[in-house]
Design a protein around this motif. Structure first.
Motif, PDB file in Angstrom:
ATOM      1  N   LEU A 138       0.829  -1.208   0.000  1.00  0.00           N
ATOM      2  CA  LEU A 138       0.000   0.000   0.000  1.00  0.00           C
ATOM      3  C   LEU A 138       0.865   1.260   0.000  1.00  0.00           C
ATOM      4  O   LEU A 138       0.607   2.193  -0.766  1.00  0.00           O
ATOM      5  N   GLY A 139       1.871   1.286   0.850  1.00  0.00           N
ATOM      6  CA  GLY A 139       2.752   2.444   0.888  1.00  0.00           C
ATOM      7  C   GLY A 139       3.434   2.681  -0.451  1.00  0.00           C
ATOM      8  O   GLY A 139       3.529   3.821  -0.916  1.00  0.00           O
ATOM      9  N   SER A 140       3.868   1.613  -1.087  1.00  0.00           N
ATOM     10  CA  SER A 140       4.536   1.734  -2.386  1.00  0.00           C
ATOM     11  C   SER A 140       3.587   2.256  -3.456  1.00  0.00           C
ATOM     12  O   SER A 140       3.948   3.142  -4.244  1.00  0.00           O
ATOM     13  N   VAL A 141       2.394   1.716  -3.489  1.00  0.00           N
ATOM     14  CA  VAL A 141       1.426   2.147  -4.503  1.00  0.00           C
ATOM     15  C   VAL A 141       1.006   3.593  -4.267  1.00  0.00           C
ATOM     16  O   VAL A 141       1.015   4.412  -5.193  1.00  0.00           O
ATOM     17  N   PHE A 142       0.638   3.922  -3.040  1.00  0.00           N
ATOM     18  CA  PHE A 142       0.191   5.299  -2.758  1.00  0.00           C
ATOM     19  C   PHE A 142       1.309   6.297  -3.035  1.00  0.00           C
ATOM     20  O   PHE A 142       1.110   7.291  -3.719  1.00  0.00           O
ATOM     21  N   HIS A 143       2.497   6.028  -2.496  1.00  0.00           N
ATOM     22  CA  HIS A 143       3.601   6.953  -2.678  1.00  0.00           C
ATOM     23  C   HIS A 143       4.008   7.036  -4.151  1.00  0.00           C
ATOM     24  O   HIS A 143       4.248   8.129  -4.682  1.00  0.00           O
ATOM     25  N   GLY A 144       4.076   5.903  -4.798  1.00  0.00           N
ATOM     26  CA  GLY A 144       4.464   5.896  -6.208  1.00  0.00           C
ATOM     27  C   GLY A 144       3.497   6.677  -7.075  1.00  0.00           C
ATOM     28  O   GLY A 144       3.910   7.511  -7.890  1.00  0.00           O
ATOM     29  N   TYR A 145       2.214   6.437  -6.897  1.00  0.00           N
ATOM     30  CA  TYR A 145       1.216   7.123  -7.714  1.00  0.00           C
ATOM     31  C   TYR A 145       1.248   8.627  -7.440  1.00  0.00           C
ATOM     32  O   TYR A 145       1.271   9.439  -8.370  1.00  0.00           O
ATOM     33  N   VAL A 146       1.243   8.988  -6.167  1.00  0.00           N
ATOM     34  CA  VAL A 146       1.238  10.401  -5.794  1.00  0.00           C
ATOM     35  C   VAL A 146       2.490  11.098  -6.324  1.00  0.00           C
ATOM     36  O   VAL A 146       2.412  12.212  -6.854  1.00  0.00           O
ATOM     37  N   SER A 147       3.640  10.458  -6.207  1.00  0.00           N
ATOM     38  CA  SER A 147       4.877  11.063  -6.683  1.00  0.00           C
ATOM     39  C   SER A 147       4.855  11.270  -8.189  1.00  0.00           C
ATOM     40  O   SER A 147       5.247  12.337  -8.684  1.00  0.00           O
ATOM     41  N   LEU A 148       4.391  10.271  -8.916  1.00  0.00           N
ATOM     42  CA  LEU A 148       4.289  10.420 -10.369  1.00  0.00           C
ATOM     43  C   LEU A 148       3.281  11.502 -10.741  1.00  0.00           C
ATOM     44  O   LEU A 148       3.528  12.313 -11.632  1.00  0.00           O
ATOM     45  N   GLU A 149       2.161  11.521 -10.045  1.00  0.00           N
ATOM     46  CA  GLU A 149       1.135  12.518 -10.329  1.00  0.00           C
ATOM     47  C   GLU A 149       1.640  13.932 -10.029  1.00  0.00           C
ATOM     48  O   GLU A 149       1.462  14.849 -10.843  1.00  0.00           O
ATOM     49  N   LEU A 150       2.282  14.123  -8.881  1.00  0.00           N
ATOM     50  CA  LEU A 150       2.813  15.443  -8.529  1.00  0.00           C
ATOM     51  C   LEU A 150       3.892  15.895  -9.505  1.00  0.00           C
ATOM     52  O   LEU A 150       4.035  17.088  -9.775  1.00  0.00           O
ATOM     53  N   TRP A 165      -7.022   6.347 -10.496  1.00  0.00           N
ATOM     54  CA  TRP A 165      -6.954   6.209  -9.039  1.00  0.00           C
ATOM     55  C   TRP A 165      -8.068   5.293  -8.532  1.00  0.00           C
ATOM     56  O   TRP A 165      -7.825   4.400  -7.713  1.00  0.00           O
ATOM     57  N   SER A 166      -9.254   5.497  -9.040  1.00  0.00           N
ATOM     58  CA  SER A 166     -10.390   4.674  -8.639  1.00  0.00           C
ATOM     59  C   SER A 166     -10.159   3.199  -8.991  1.00  0.00           C
ATOM     60  O   SER A 166     -10.438   2.306  -8.193  1.00  0.00           O
ATOM     61  N   ARG A 167      -9.627   2.954 -10.180  1.00  0.00           N
ATOM     62  CA  ARG A 167      -9.357   1.570 -10.607  1.00  0.00           C
ATOM     63  C   ARG A 167      -8.245   0.946  -9.758  1.00  0.00           C
ATOM     64  O   ARG A 167      -8.293  -0.246  -9.442  1.00  0.00           O
ATOM     65  N   ILE A 168      -7.255   1.736  -9.386  1.00  0.00           N
ATOM     66  CA  ILE A 168      -6.188   1.229  -8.526  1.00  0.00           C
ATOM     67  C   ILE A 168      -6.758   0.805  -7.177  1.00  0.00           C
ATOM     68  O   ILE A 168      -6.415  -0.262  -6.655  1.00  0.00           O
ATOM     69  N   LEU A 169      -7.641   1.620  -6.613  1.00  0.00           N
ATOM     70  CA  LEU A 169      -8.247   1.273  -5.324  1.00  0.00           C
ATOM     71  C   LEU A 169      -9.103   0.012  -5.456  1.00  0.00           C
ATOM     72  O   LEU A 169      -9.095  -0.842  -4.564  1.00  0.00           O
ATOM     73  N   ASP A 170      -9.824  -0.123  -6.559  1.00  0.00           N
ATOM     74  CA  ASP A 170     -10.593  -1.356  -6.810  1.00  0.00           C
ATOM     75  C   ASP A 170      -9.659  -2.562  -6.863  1.00  0.00           C
ATOM     76  O   ASP A 170      -9.949  -3.614  -6.293  1.00  0.00           O
ATOM     77  N   ALA A 171      -8.548  -2.408  -7.576  1.00  0.00           N
ATOM     78  CA  ALA A 171      -7.598  -3.511  -7.721  1.00  0.00           C
ATOM     79  C   ALA A 171      -6.947  -3.875  -6.388  1.00  0.00           C
ATOM     80  O   ALA A 171      -6.780  -5.058  -6.067  1.00  0.00           O
TER      81      ALA A 171
END
Length: 182
Positions: A138-150, A165-171
């Motif tokens: 979870l930490g890797s996915v959240f941090h990775g996505y947020v970092s790429l998005e920012l 983001w919604s699909r990632i949370l579903d997955a």
């Protein structure tokens, strides 16, 4: 001290966490650098205090968002607070990633983050060591996505980032519900 740390956090959001120094904060506050060094040991001390503030703010927001939620609803609430905080306070978000010495880390709100993450995972009936693996995922996915998005990594492609983001949370929810056996 609280005012200095708050001003440092605001500075981090404006110019970037890496650019925060006691000298820059003194310029911002229109005071002499020496007067700040009477309260702060070094620029690293200031950065550590900003990191602790960011962790506390983030933990408070997560705790409020998780109240009364479980399962996917709790997972999404946690993830959305994390993402929203990073977008609202990019410098503080970067500060929250600062590696703290073990003694400081043990007394920080980082412990609350870990407890709240594990509370979410208990809803998925994960036991150790899988719970630790899932925390890291979870930490890797959240941090990775947020970092790429920012960093603008998704700005020129479809579908839009909200849909992704919604699909990632579903997955993630599906993965946590059907965690693979070792």
């Amino acid at each position: 001290m609280e005012r200095l740390v708050q001003a440092g956090a605001e500075l981090a959001d404006e110019v970037g966490f890496e650019q925060v120094t006691v000298s820059e904060l003194a310029r911002r506050l229109d005071v002499k650098v020496a007067s700040l060094y009477s309260r702060l040991k070094t620029s690293q001390d200031l950065k550590t205090k900003i990191a602790l503030l960011a962790l506390e703010e983030l933990a408070d927001r997560v705790a409020a968002a998780l109240a009364g939620r479980a399962g996917k609803d709790a997972l999404a609430a946690f993830a959305n607070v994390y993402r929203d905080y990073a977008r609202e306070h990019p410098g503080r978000y970067a500060a929250a990633q600062l590696r703290l010495d073990p003694k400081t880390a043990a007394a920080s709100a980082g412990v609350r983050h870990a407890q709240m993450t594990r509370a979410i995972l208990r809803g998925y009936e994960l036991t150790e060591p899988d719970q630790t693996h899932a925390v890291r995922l979870l930490g890797s996915v959240f941090h990775g996505y947020v970092s790429l998005e920012l960093g603008g990594g998704f700005s020129h492609s479809a579908p839009d980032t909200e849909q992704t983001w919604s699909r990632i949370l579903d997955a993630l929810d599906a993965l946590l519900r059907h965690w693979p056996a070792p």
